[in-house]
Structures are given as structure tokens and as C-alpha cells.
Design a protein around this motif. Structure first.
Motif, PDB file in Angstrom:
ATOM      1  N   ASP A  20       1.390  -1.308   0.033  1.00 37.39           N
ATOM      2  CA  ASP A  20      -0.135  -0.085   0.141  1.00 37.39           C
ATOM      3  C   ASP A  20       1.198   1.168   0.023  1.00 37.39           C
ATOM      4  OD1 ASP A  20      -3.169   0.975  -0.101  1.00 37.39           O
ATOM      5  OD2 ASP A  20      -2.675   1.540   1.835  1.00 37.39           O
ATOM      6  N   ASN A  21       0.784   2.007   0.865  1.00 33.15           N
ATOM      7  CA  ASN A  21       1.383   3.046   0.979  1.00 33.15           C
ATOM      8  C   ASN A  21       3.036   3.523   1.819  1.00 33.15           C
ATOM      9  OD1 ASN A  21      -0.378   3.802   3.299  1.00 33.15           O
ATOM     10  ND2 ASN A  21      -0.625   5.949   3.368  1.00 33.15           N
ATOM     11  N   LEU A  22       3.354   1.691   2.383  1.00 36.99           N
ATOM     12  CA  LEU A  22       4.593   1.904   3.289  1.00 36.99           C
ATOM     13  C   LEU A  22       5.620   1.121   2.160  1.00 36.99           C
ATOM     14  CD1 LEU A  22       5.379   1.073   5.807  1.00 36.99           C
ATOM     15  CD2 LEU A  22       4.481  -1.422   5.757  1.00 36.99           C
ATOM     16  N   LEU A  23       6.711   1.686   2.573  1.00 31.27           N
ATOM     17  CA  LEU A  23       7.641   1.019   2.606  1.00 31.27           C
ATOM     18  C   LEU A  23       8.639   0.707   2.511  1.00 31.27           C
ATOM     19  CD1 LEU A  23       8.504   4.137  -0.326  1.00 31.27           C
ATOM     20  CD2 LEU A  23       7.858   2.304  -1.219  1.00 31.27           C
ATOM     21  N   ILE A  24       9.110  -0.655   2.515  1.00 29.53           N
ATOM     22  CA  ILE A  24      10.184  -1.938   3.708  1.00 29.53           C
ATOM     23  C   ILE A  24      11.342  -1.659   2.848  1.00 29.53           C
ATOM     24  CG2 ILE A  24      10.104  -3.741   4.800  1.00 29.53           C
ATOM     25  CD1 ILE A  24       7.416  -3.868   4.287  1.00 29.53           C
ATOM     26  N   ASN A  25      12.828  -1.417   3.364  1.00 30.81           N
ATOM     27  CA  ASN A  25      14.231  -1.949   2.914  1.00 30.81           C
ATOM     28  C   ASN A  25      14.631  -2.079   3.844  1.00 30.81           C
ATOM     29  OD1 ASN A  25      16.368  -1.599   0.895  1.00 30.81           O
ATOM     30  ND2 ASN A  25      14.840  -0.303   0.012  1.00 30.81           N
ATOM     31  N   PHE A  26      15.972  -2.472   4.222  1.00 31.56           N
ATOM     32  CA  PHE A  26      16.866  -3.400   4.748  1.00 31.56           C
ATOM     33  C   PHE A  26      18.784  -2.012   5.162  1.00 31.56           C
ATOM     34  CE2 PHE A  26      13.975  -6.750   3.424  1.00 31.56           C
ATOM     35  CZ  PHE A  26      13.749  -6.553   3.507  1.00 31.56           C
ATOM     36  N   VAL A  81      13.904  -1.285   7.167  1.00 25.65           N
ATOM     37  CA  VAL A  81      13.661  -0.211   7.846  1.00 25.65           C
ATOM     38  C   VAL A  81      12.151   0.057   7.007  1.00 25.65           C
ATOM     39  CG1 VAL A  81      15.592   0.029   8.585  1.00 25.65           C
ATOM     40  CG2 VAL A  81      15.241   0.561   6.161  1.00 25.65           C
ATOM     41  N   VAL A  82      11.775   1.576   7.309  1.00 27.54           N
ATOM     42  CA  VAL A  82      10.367   1.810   7.176  1.00 27.54           C
ATOM     43  C   VAL A  82      10.609   3.259   6.740  1.00 27.54           C
ATOM     44  CG1 VAL A  82       9.047  -0.037   7.417  1.00 27.54           C
ATOM     45  CG2 VAL A  82       9.904   1.851   9.233  1.00 27.54           C
ATOM     46  N   CYS A  83       9.561   3.156   5.964  1.00 29.54           N
ATOM     47  CA  CYS A  83       9.388   5.084   5.166  1.00 29.54           C
ATOM     48  C   CYS A  83       8.144   5.217   4.546  1.00 29.54           C
ATOM     49  CB  CYS A  83       9.959   5.337   3.970  1.00 29.54           C
ATOM     50  SG  CYS A  83      10.457   7.013   2.900  1.00 29.54           S
ATOM     51  N   GLU A  84       7.241   6.317   4.396  1.00 29.27           N
ATOM     52  CA  GLU A  84       5.566   7.131   4.032  1.00 29.27           C
ATOM     53  C   GLU A  84       6.475   6.751   2.664  1.00 29.27           C
ATOM     54  OE1 GLU A  84       2.387   7.472   4.284  1.00 29.27           O
ATOM     55  OE2 GLU A  84       3.702   7.163   6.416  1.00 29.27           O
ATOM     56  N   GLY A  85       5.336   6.510   2.133  1.00 29.57           N
ATOM     57  CA  GLY A  85       5.668   6.114   0.437  1.00 29.57           C
ATOM     58  C   GLY A  85       4.913   6.816  -0.103  1.00 29.57           C
ATOM     59  N   PRO A  86       4.420   6.904  -1.374  1.00 27.76           N
ATOM     60  CA  PRO A  86       3.176   7.992  -1.937  1.00 27.76           C
ATOM     61  C   PRO A  86       1.606   7.347  -1.849  1.00 27.76           C
ATOM     62  CG  PRO A  86       4.291   6.771  -3.548  1.00 27.76           C
ATOM     63  CD  PRO A  86       5.488   6.370  -2.343  1.00 27.76           C
ATOM     64  N   ALA A  87       0.830   8.048  -1.444  1.00 25.23           N
ATOM     65  CA  ALA A  87      -0.632   7.112  -1.148  1.00 25.23           C
ATOM     66  C   ALA A  87      -1.071   6.357  -2.261  1.00 25.23           C
ATOM     67  CB  ALA A  87      -1.402   8.256  -0.829  1.00 25.23           C
ATOM     68  N   ALA A  88      -1.091   5.186  -1.672  1.00 26.65           N
ATOM     69  CA  ALA A  88      -1.673   4.119  -2.537  1.00 26.65           C
ATOM     70  C   ALA A  88      -3.125   3.461  -2.593  1.00 26.65           C
ATOM     71  CB  ALA A  88      -1.017   3.219  -3.256  1.00 26.65           C
ATOM     72  N   SER A  89      -3.986   3.819  -1.653  1.00 26.36           N
ATOM     73  CA  SER A  89      -5.269   2.763  -1.303  1.00 26.36           C
ATOM     74  C   SER A  89      -6.735   3.679  -1.247  1.00 26.36           C
ATOM     75  CB  SER A  89      -5.184   3.116   0.356  1.00 26.36           C
ATOM     76  OG  SER A  89      -6.197   2.203   0.877  1.00 26.36           O
ATOM     77  N   ALA A  90      -6.915   2.720  -2.185  1.00 25.27           N
ATOM     78  CA  ALA A  90      -8.208   3.733  -2.870  1.00 25.27           C
ATOM     79  C   ALA A  90      -9.258   4.425  -1.545  1.00 25.27           C
ATOM     80  CB  ALA A  90      -9.164   2.797  -3.684  1.00 25.27           C
ATOM     81  N   ASP A  91      -8.706   3.904  -0.857  1.00 31.29           N
ATOM     82  CA  ASP A  91      -9.692   4.021   0.887  1.00 31.29           C
ATOM     83  C   ASP A  91      -8.883   5.352   1.061  1.00 31.29           C
ATOM     84  OD1 ASP A  91     -11.058   4.208   3.354  1.00 31.29           O
ATOM     85  OD2 ASP A  91     -11.104   2.734   4.323  1.00 31.29           O
ATOM     86  N   ALA A  92      -9.219   6.828   0.848  1.00 29.15           N
ATOM     87  CA  ALA A  92      -8.488   8.105   1.486  1.00 29.15           C
ATOM     88  C   ALA A  92      -8.721   7.745   3.333  1.00 29.15           C
ATOM     89  CB  ALA A  92      -8.703   9.086   0.777  1.00 29.15           C
ATOM     90  N   GLY A  95      -5.616   6.278   5.847  1.00 24.09           N
ATOM     91  CA  GLY A  95      -4.378   7.782   6.041  1.00 24.09           C
ATOM     92  C   GLY A  95      -2.543   6.983   5.671  1.00 24.09           C
ATOM     93  N   LYS A  96      -1.702   7.652   6.995  1.00 25.53           N
ATOM     94  CA  LYS A  96      -1.061   7.697   6.423  1.00 25.53           C
ATOM     95  C   LYS A  96      -0.214   5.954   7.069  1.00 25.53           C
ATOM     96  CE  LYS A  96       1.061  12.284   6.423  1.00 25.53           C
ATOM     97  NZ  LYS A  96       2.416  12.931   7.197  1.00 25.53           N
ATOM     98  N   ALA A  97       0.268   5.238   6.091  1.00 20.46           N
ATOM     99  CA  ALA A  97       1.675   4.284   6.958  1.00 20.46           C
ATOM    100  C   ALA A  97       2.306   4.503   8.333  1.00 20.46           C
ATOM    101  CB  ALA A  97       2.418   3.389   5.237  1.00 20.46           C
ATOM    102  N   LEU A  98       2.731   5.356   8.070  1.00 19.30           N
ATOM    103  CA  LEU A  98       3.401   5.264   9.476  1.00 19.30           C
ATOM    104  C   LEU A  98       3.203   6.433  10.034  1.00 19.30           C
ATOM    105  CD1 LEU A  98       7.438   5.408   8.228  1.00 19.30           C
ATOM    106  CD2 LEU A  98       5.880   3.179   9.109  1.00 19.30           C
ATOM    107  N   SER A  99       3.851   5.906  11.990  1.00 19.48           N
ATOM    108  CA  SER A  99       3.425   7.721  12.573  1.00 19.48           C
ATOM    109  C   SER A  99       4.221   7.585  13.402  1.00 19.48           C
ATOM    110  CB  SER A  99       1.785   7.476  13.442  1.00 19.48           C
ATOM    111  OG  SER A  99       1.475   7.464  14.422  1.00 19.48           O
ATOM    112  N   PRO A 100       5.115   8.418  14.320  1.00 19.62           N
ATOM    113  CA  PRO A 100       6.217   8.180  15.186  1.00 19.62           C
ATOM    114  C   PRO A 100       4.449   8.300  16.524  1.00 19.62           C
ATOM    115  CG  PRO A 100       5.425  10.621  14.401  1.00 19.62           C
ATOM    116  CD  PRO A 100       4.411   9.970  13.698  1.00 19.62           C
ATOM    117  N   PRO A 101       5.641   7.887  17.522  1.00 17.09           N
ATOM    118  CA  PRO A 101       4.656   7.171  18.665  1.00 17.09           C
ATOM    119  C   PRO A 101       4.751   8.615  19.881  1.00 17.09           C
ATOM    120  CG  PRO A 101       7.269   6.875  19.038  1.00 17.09           C
ATOM    121  CD  PRO A 101       6.896   7.010  17.855  1.00 17.09           C
ATOM    122  N   GLU A 102       3.376   8.046  20.474  1.00 19.20           N
ATOM    123  CA  GLU A 102       2.575   9.039  20.785  1.00 19.20           C
ATOM    124  C   GLU A 102       3.551   9.449  22.325  1.00 19.20           C
ATOM    125  OE1 GLU A 102      -1.344   7.785  21.719  1.00 19.20           O
ATOM    126  OE2 GLU A 102      -2.017   9.587  20.739  1.00 19.20           O
TER     127      GLU A 102
END
Length: 460
Positions: A20-26, A81-92, A95-102
Motif C-alpha cells: 500500500d503506502n508503506l515502503l520497506i527496505n533493509f 527499516v520503513v518509510c512513508e510512501g505515496p498514497a496508494a490505497s483507494a480508501d483515503a 491515512g498514512k502508513a507510519l506514525s511517530p509514537p505518542e
């Protein structure tokens, strides 16, 4: 306390896995955060993944890495490791794929040990997101909110607690503590589940069984599908040869950690062949043909060629670790892998939409048909050849083939509606099963592909 900034630099980053809008690398680069060097406890160290900003800009860890011992893991350990990617989901609304902890909640402090100074923290994710690992800090200082990222809960899958990594027995800390690895669940067809390389904890020395949330990453196995081969057409009383395919029919793209490549350490595979390509090439093969020039129906019988070889399959799996058509690695495997994972190819790719018995049962030995007078009949079989390639287009492992009784195609000339008395071709009794080829003995190392002797599908 011991801080290090030693890093190794990969030649180039791999193309990120997109969910979806999550990018995964290593990454293979880490910074040591804290070392337990008590004279009475087993040594351990906690490291923070630090992806190089010039190679993986915008990528964050999912949690710290815990090891038993005090060795330098730079260049030897690999984690996601992960990164926010471009919005790809049809369901807007997702929201974002990633979030900092509260915030962070302290789950352990080594207060009471000698020397003291380390604490571990659980990221507190906002609603709709989950934390995949713990974070270490010095003394009681909370980690930065930018130390890790939490992932949207629909982008991960529930996992289980794995093996013990370290416990603080002998540390004399006021609170008992242990850290454990993450095991991904068994993959469904067409998917890969893999551990992020983080850890979970217990407030004693026992395996945590309740009140612990464990997650792993997941991905679909990308499959490129091209048009299949065209069935030959009978336009006269001669059977034409089938056209040779000009491209693979299906190509499954497997990440580096899901394939063994003997002689190449994991970090080298990540740099030089971050993806492997398992190609399936379909072709129609002429089994036999008959031109009945008489004035009566004629019964003809053809023997099918032996295509599948269990020896080829075993050798392919031994070299590559890839299982056809089951999930791999097999449950209970004690082989240490750079990334814990479970993978399974799609049922369409492996011809297992209804059953896997086609890989294990013998082929039909012979088929028969009543050929009408003044009629030409030809029998073709769809056969699939599987090849595994590195990213540089060199072949690894050996190829193997598949066919089954459902892939038989009958052609006739003139067409059926222009003939009389044509009986439906039917299989006859199976031929005796050919003996199995002997087991391939275990060898310390698999030779280079050029040295592997030619293996055919012809049984002795």
C-alpha cells in the motif's frame, strides 16, 4: 555505557518492497546504544538501526536490535527499516502508513545491577497504529519520538514470540527481565510474512504468553503475468509444431532473504541480487498425431512423456530453499536465516488451484482415442518449465518441469462438427510407475552452476 558509530555502506539500496503506502527496505548499519557488561550477568548489547541518509533517505527503524554477547553487528546483521510512501490505497480514510509514537512507557531498568545505566521502553502508538519493537536508552532518559516509527495496523500481521535472546539472570537488577525474538506466522498462498528484526520482552525470565502484542511485516509476492502460448491449429492432415515461447508466462519476484544462494553471504545477496526471479514458461508439446485414411474408426494410443522429476525438485529446493508448492522454510527448521520469514507461491503460479497432488502423483501413462474415418487427430500437452534467476540474469539452482492430466489438448481436422462417429478420447490404465532416482547425497558445498552436470527428465 558504550556508544559506537561504526558503519558499513552498501553499494546501492534495493528497490523497496511496497505494501500500500508503506515502503520497506533493509539496512546493515547500526549504532550501539547500550551494553550490559556486568561481571555477574551474561553480556548483551542493544543496537539502533541507522540507515544511511544518502542511500535510504526518510527511512526509520521499527525498534532496536538486541543481541546476546558484545560483538559488532555492523555489516553482519540485517533488519527492516520503513518509510512513508505515496498514497496508494483507494480508501483515503486509512491515512498514512507510519506514525511517530505518542509517548514511551518504561518496561525495564537495570537499577540495582553494577554498573547500572540502561532502560528499555515500549513505544505507545496512536489509535490505528502498532509498535513492532522496543527502544533502549541510557539511564532514565526517554528516547526521542523520532527514534522509531509505528505502522498502521492493517499493514502488519499478528506474529508469535520466538526464541530467547537474553535474560538478566545474575545482573542483580531489582526487576527480572528477558528479551525474545519475533516469529512470523505461516504465509498464505501468494504472500510472505517476515520479522522486522526487533524484539519483545518479559518482566521475568519466562516466555511471555499474555499481555504482549507481537507483529511481523507482510507482503504480496509480485507476479508478472504475460500472455500464454497459443495452441497450434490443425489446418490440414499434418500436425504442426508448436511455437516456441518468446517470453516467460509468469514471473514471481522473490526478495533476497527468501532464497538461498550458496557462496553468497546474506549481505552480499542484498547488495548484488536483492531480488530473484522464478520464471514459469509454458509451451505446448506434441505428444502424438494420427491421420486415419481408412473408412472406419481407428483406436490409437499414445504414451505420455515423463516430465516431472522428484530428484530435480529435491535438488532445486536443496540449492535455493524454495519449496514447490508448499510454504517455506518448513516449520521447525533450525537453519539460521538473516530474516525470519514464511513464504508461499500463489496457487495459479504453482498449478495448485484445486490440489497439490499434481506434484506428487504419477502422470497418466497413456491416453487413447477413437479417430474417425478421414480424420486427423493430434494430442498436445501444456508443460511448464521453472527457472530461478539472479538479478544480473545468471541462473541459480537447476530448472524443473511440470505437467498434469488436465493439461491435455485434443485437436482434429476436419473440425468435429464435420465428422461422424468421433468418440471422446479417454485415458487408459496408467503405465507402471518408473522407479525413483536415488537420493542426491548431501554435499558440503554446491558447485557453481556451470559445474552442475546436466540433468534430464528421463527416468532410468
Amino acid at each position: 555505557m558504550n556508544n559506537e558509530n561504526t558503519q558499513t555502506t552498501a553499494d546501492r539500496p534495493m528497490q523497496s518492497i511496497t505494501v500500500d503506502n508503506l515502503l520497506i527496505n533493509f539496512t546493515t548499519e547500526f549504532q550501539r546504544v547500550w551494553t550490559c557488561n556486568s561481571s555477574t550477568a551474561k553480556p548483551c548489547a542493544f543496537w539502533r538501526p541507522t540507515p544511511a541518509p544518502d542511500l535510504l533517505p526518510g527511512y526509520f527503524p521499527l525498534g532496536d536490535v538486541a543481541i546476546s554477547g558484545d560483538g559488532n553487528i555492523n555489516g553482519g546483521r540485517i533488519v527492516a527499516v520503513v518509510c512513508e510512501g505515496p498514497a496508494a490505497s483507494a480508501d483515503a480514510q486509512r491515512g498514512k502508513a507510519l506514525s511517530p509514537p505518542e509517548d514511551f512507557e518504561q518496561v525495564w531498568s537495570d537499577t540495582g545491577s553494577n554498573p547500572a545505566g540502561g532502560t528499555l521502553w515500549l513505544p505507545l502508538a496512536q489509535e490505528g497504529y502498532v509498535a513492532l519493537g522496543l527502544v533502549c536508552s541510557i539511564n532514565d532518559e526517554k528516547p526521542s519520538l523520532n527514534a522509531v516509527r509505528c505502522v498502521r495496523e492493517d499493514l502488519v500481521t499478528a506474529a508469535s514470540v520466538g526464541a530467547l535472546i537474553w535474560d538478566d539472570q545474575g545482573s542483580r537488577a531489582n526487576q527480572g527481565f528477558s528479551v525474545w525474538s519475533v516469529d512470523p506466522p505461516l504465509a498464505e498462498a501468494g504472500e510472505i510474512n517476515f520479522a522486522p528484526g526487533t524484539f519483545v520482552s518479559s518482566n521475568n525470565h519466562d516466555r511471555p504468553v499474555t499481555d504482549v502484542e507481537v507483529y511481523s511485516l507482510r507482503m504480496q509476492i509480485p507476479v508478472e503475468i504475460n500472455p500464454g502460448p497459443e495452441l497450434p491449429i490443425l489446418s490440414g492432415f499434418a500436425a504442426p509444431e508448436a511455437h516456441e515461447p518468446t517470453q516467460p508466462t509468469q514471473v514471481a519476484k522473490l526478495p533476497w532473504f527468501a532464497v538461498e544462494d550458496h557462496g553468497q553471504p546474506p549481505a552480499q545477496r542484498l547488495r548484488e541480487s536483492p531480488y530473484y526471479y522464478l520464471q514459469r514458461t509454458d509451451r505446448y508439446v506434441l505428444i502424438g498425431s494420427s491421420h486415419n485414411q481408412g473408412d472406419k474408426n481407428s483406436l490409437v494410443t499414445w504414451t505420455l512423456r515423463r516430465v516431472k522429476s522428484r530428484r530435480d525438485m529435491r535438488l532445486f529446493t536443496r540449492i535455493s530453499a524454495v519449496q514447490i508448492p508448499n510454504a517455506w522454510p518448513l516449520p521447525g527448521s533450525d537453519v539460521e536465516r538473516p530474516i525470519k520469514f514464511s513464504a508461499k507461491l500463489s496457487e495459479e503460479f504453482t498449478h495448485t488451484q484445486t490440489s497439490i497432488s499434481g506434484w506428487t502423483t504419477p502422470d497418466i501413462g497413456a491416453v487413447a482415442a477413437n479417430v474417425a474415418k478421414n480424420t486427423m487427430m493430434a494430442l498436445y500437452q501444456l508443460q511448464s518449465n521453472y527457472d530461478l534467476w539472479r538479478e544480473n540474469r545468471t541462473e541459480t539452482a537447476i530448472n524443473f518441469m511440470y505437467s498434469d492430466s488436465k493439461s491435455l489438448c485434443w485437436l482434429q481436422y476436419p473440425p468435429e462438427d464435420a465428422t461422424e462417429g468421433l468418440a471422446t478420447p479417454t485415458p487408459v490404465a496408467e503405465l507402471p510407475q518408473l522407479p525413483e532416482l536415488p537420493e542426491v547425497p548431501e554435499v558440503p558445498e554446491v558447485p557453481e552452476l556451470s559445474e552442475v552436470p546436466d540433468i534430464t527428465n528421463t527416468a532410468p
